[in-house]
Design a protein around this motif. Structure first.
Motif, PDB file in Angstrom:
ATOM      1  N   ALA A 105      60.183  -9.323  21.443  1.00 56.27           N
ATOM      2  CA  ALA A 105      60.270  -8.816  22.824  1.00 56.27           C
ATOM      3  C   ALA A 105      60.834  -9.871  23.777  1.00 56.27           C
ATOM      4  N   PHE A 106      60.848 -11.151  23.349  1.00 57.18           N
ATOM      5  CA  PHE A 106      61.314 -12.228  24.230  1.00 57.18           C
ATOM      6  C   PHE A 106      62.534 -12.935  23.644  1.00 57.18           C
ATOM      7  N   GLU A 107      63.436 -13.362  24.547  1.00 53.59           N
ATOM      8  CA  GLU A 107      64.573 -14.181  24.121  1.00 53.59           C
ATOM      9  C   GLU A 107      64.607 -15.451  24.964  1.00 53.59           C
ATOM     10  N   VAL A 108      65.061 -16.541  24.351  1.00 50.75           N
ATOM     11  CA  VAL A 108      65.156 -17.818  25.068  1.00 50.75           C
ATOM     12  C   VAL A 108      66.597 -17.996  25.521  1.00 50.75           C
ATOM     13  N   LYS A 109      66.806 -18.226  26.840  1.00 52.52           N
ATOM     14  CA  LYS A 109      68.159 -18.297  27.397  1.00 52.52           C
ATOM     15  C   LYS A 109      68.542 -19.705  27.843  1.00 52.52           C
ATOM     16  N   SER A 110      67.611 -20.677  27.745  1.00 53.61           N
ATOM     17  CA  SER A 110      67.925 -22.039  28.204  1.00 53.61           C
ATOM     18  C   SER A 110      67.833 -23.012  27.034  1.00 53.61           C
ATOM     19  N   ASP A 111      68.411 -24.198  27.254  1.00 48.27           N
ATOM     20  CA  ASP A 111      68.351 -25.229  26.224  1.00 48.27           C
ATOM     21  C   ASP A 111      66.998 -25.949  26.320  1.00 48.27           C
ATOM     22  N   VAL A 112      66.171 -25.784  25.320  1.00 47.29           N
ATOM     23  CA  VAL A 112      64.850 -26.430  25.331  1.00 47.29           C
ATOM     24  C   VAL A 112      64.707 -27.406  24.157  1.00 47.29           C
ATOM     25  N   LYS A 113      65.846 -27.732  23.520  1.00 50.83           N
ATOM     26  CA  LYS A 113      65.809 -28.600  22.331  1.00 50.83           C
ATOM     27  C   LYS A 113      65.141 -29.945  22.618  1.00 50.83           C
ATOM     28  N   GLY A 114      64.179 -30.292  21.784  1.00 46.56           N
ATOM     29  CA  GLY A 114      63.514 -31.586  21.897  1.00 46.56           C
ATOM     30  C   GLY A 114      62.563 -31.711  23.080  1.00 46.56           C
ATOM     31  N   LYS A 115      62.225 -30.610  23.751  1.00 43.72           N
ATOM     32  CA  LYS A 115      61.391 -30.683  24.961  1.00 43.72           C
ATOM     33  C   LYS A 115      59.948 -30.246  24.690  1.00 43.72           C
ATOM     34  N   ARG A 116      59.030 -30.937  25.397  1.00 40.19           N
ATOM     35  CA  ARG A 116      57.637 -30.480  25.443  1.00 40.19           C
ATOM     36  C   ARG A 116      57.516 -29.545  26.636  1.00 40.19           C
ATOM     37  N   LEU A 117      56.984 -28.361  26.418  1.00 38.15           N
ATOM     38  CA  LEU A 117      57.005 -27.346  27.472  1.00 38.15           C
ATOM     39  C   LEU A 117      55.607 -26.918  27.906  1.00 38.15           C
ATOM     40  N   LEU A 118      55.481 -26.621  29.202  1.00 38.59           N
ATOM     41  CA  LEU A 118      54.277 -25.971  29.719  1.00 38.59           C
ATOM     42  C   LEU A 118      54.628 -24.519  29.961  1.00 38.59           C
ATOM     43  N   LEU A 119      53.869 -23.620  29.391  1.00 41.44           N
ATOM     44  CA  LEU A 119      54.129 -22.192  29.528  1.00 41.44           C
ATOM     45  C   LEU A 119      53.036 -21.596  30.413  1.00 41.44           C
ATOM     46  N   ILE A 120      53.439 -20.987  31.543  1.00 42.32           N
ATOM     47  CA  ILE A 120      52.459 -20.505  32.525  1.00 42.32           C
ATOM     48  C   ILE A 120      52.290 -18.992  32.414  1.00 42.32           C
ATOM     49  N   ASP A 121      51.042 -18.538  32.398  1.00 40.40           N
ATOM     50  CA  ASP A 121      50.747 -17.105  32.452  1.00 40.40           C
ATOM     51  C   ASP A 121      49.512 -16.907  33.326  1.00 40.40           C
ATOM     52  N   ASP A 122      49.218 -15.655  33.694  1.00 39.26           N
ATOM     53  CA  ASP A 122      48.052 -15.452  34.562  1.00 39.26           C
ATOM     54  C   ASP A 122      46.757 -15.275  33.764  1.00 39.26           C
ATOM     55  N   VAL A 123      46.771 -14.341  32.805  1.00 35.56           N
ATOM     56  CA  VAL A 123      45.541 -14.053  32.067  1.00 35.56           C
ATOM     57  C   VAL A 123      45.799 -14.142  30.568  1.00 35.56           C
ATOM     58  N   LEU A 124      44.870 -14.758  29.861  1.00 36.12           N
ATOM     59  CA  LEU A 124      44.942 -14.844  28.404  1.00 36.12           C
ATOM     60  C   LEU A 124      43.918 -13.860  27.843  1.00 36.12           C
TER      61      LEU A 124
END
Ligand SMILES: [Zn+2]
Ligand SMILES: [Zn+2]
Length: 234
Positions: free
Chosen positions: A185-204
């Protein structure tokens, strides 16, 4: 109450949806300041990976990872949740999302900013589909991510993740049903190679959405993905 708030209350009398007294704070309205100040971070024995409260018998030593995370091995490194999706916090999130009360983004993101956020190179927020965005009028998670990004000086990639398929309302689905509904359902459109990422959402809830997003981000070359959410369901 300030003169401004008194005037506002005369023009738009609001009741706090939790205690039903009149709201006395423009910042957190319609939730009153007394109810807002009762919002507390989740405490106790929590899973190190998904932040789920772990119930212990009196003679148990606390496990560091819950049974689900131990067997399912999520794609994300860990998720931090500010509080439980309950009481005042739940009411605030519902008002923010479904009544489009954008001003609640400030006090809600202050809660996010009070957490020990892991070090990361970039920030990404869980996207909505175009249809859902039109229905809500704004992406509530992106707005929270903007506040967090400014506070922590971590760049936010606005359109990194795109939700290409509407997955419907998933409230009543089991974890397994959610996982299959979210597949691709999701596609990645940016270059995130080699990056540590914070992913923000409202409710888990089951963690299926964050897990699917993290999977796609890792597939696109990210090294690690940490989730940050306002609340996790009990
Ligand atoms: Zn109240
Ligand atoms: Zn867990």
């Amino acid at each position: 109450m300030s003169l401004f708030n008194r005037c506002l209350d005369l023009v738009f009398p609001q009741r706090c949806p939790v205690c039903l007294n009149s709201s006395d704070s423009f910042l957190t309205a319609p939730i009153c300041s007394a109810c807002w100040s009762s919002v507390r971070p989740v405490t106790g024995n929590l899973c190190n990976v998904c932040c789920r409260p772990i119930l212990l018998k009196s003679d148990d030593t606390p496990p560091v990872v819950c049974e689900d995370c131990d067997s399912l091995k999520p794609s994300y490194a860990s998720v931090l949740a500010f509080g439980l999706y309950d009481g005042v916090l739940r009411e605030a999130i519902i008002k923010y999302k479904f009544s489009s009360l954008k001003r609640l983004s400030r006090p809600l993101s202050d809660l996010l900013c009070s957490m020990p956020i892991p070090h990361a190179d970039l920030m990404v927020s869980v996207p909505l589909t175009k249809n859902r965005l039109i229905e809500r009028g704004f992406n509530q998670t992106l707005l929270l991510a903007h506040h967090l990004s400014r506070e922590y000086r971590i760049n936010l990639l606005d359109d990194c993740l795109v939700k290409v398929r509407d997955t419907g309302h998933q409230v009543k689905l089991s974890r397994q049903q959610r996982l299959s509904a979210l597949h691709n359902a999701f596609e990645v459109k940016s270059d995130v190679k080699g990056k540590r990422l914070l992913l923000i959402d409202d409710v888990l809830t089951t963690g299926a959405t964050i897990n699917e997003c993290a999977k796609m981000l890792l597939r696109a070359g990210a090294t690690e993905v940490f989730g940050i959410v306002l609340a996790r369901t009990v």
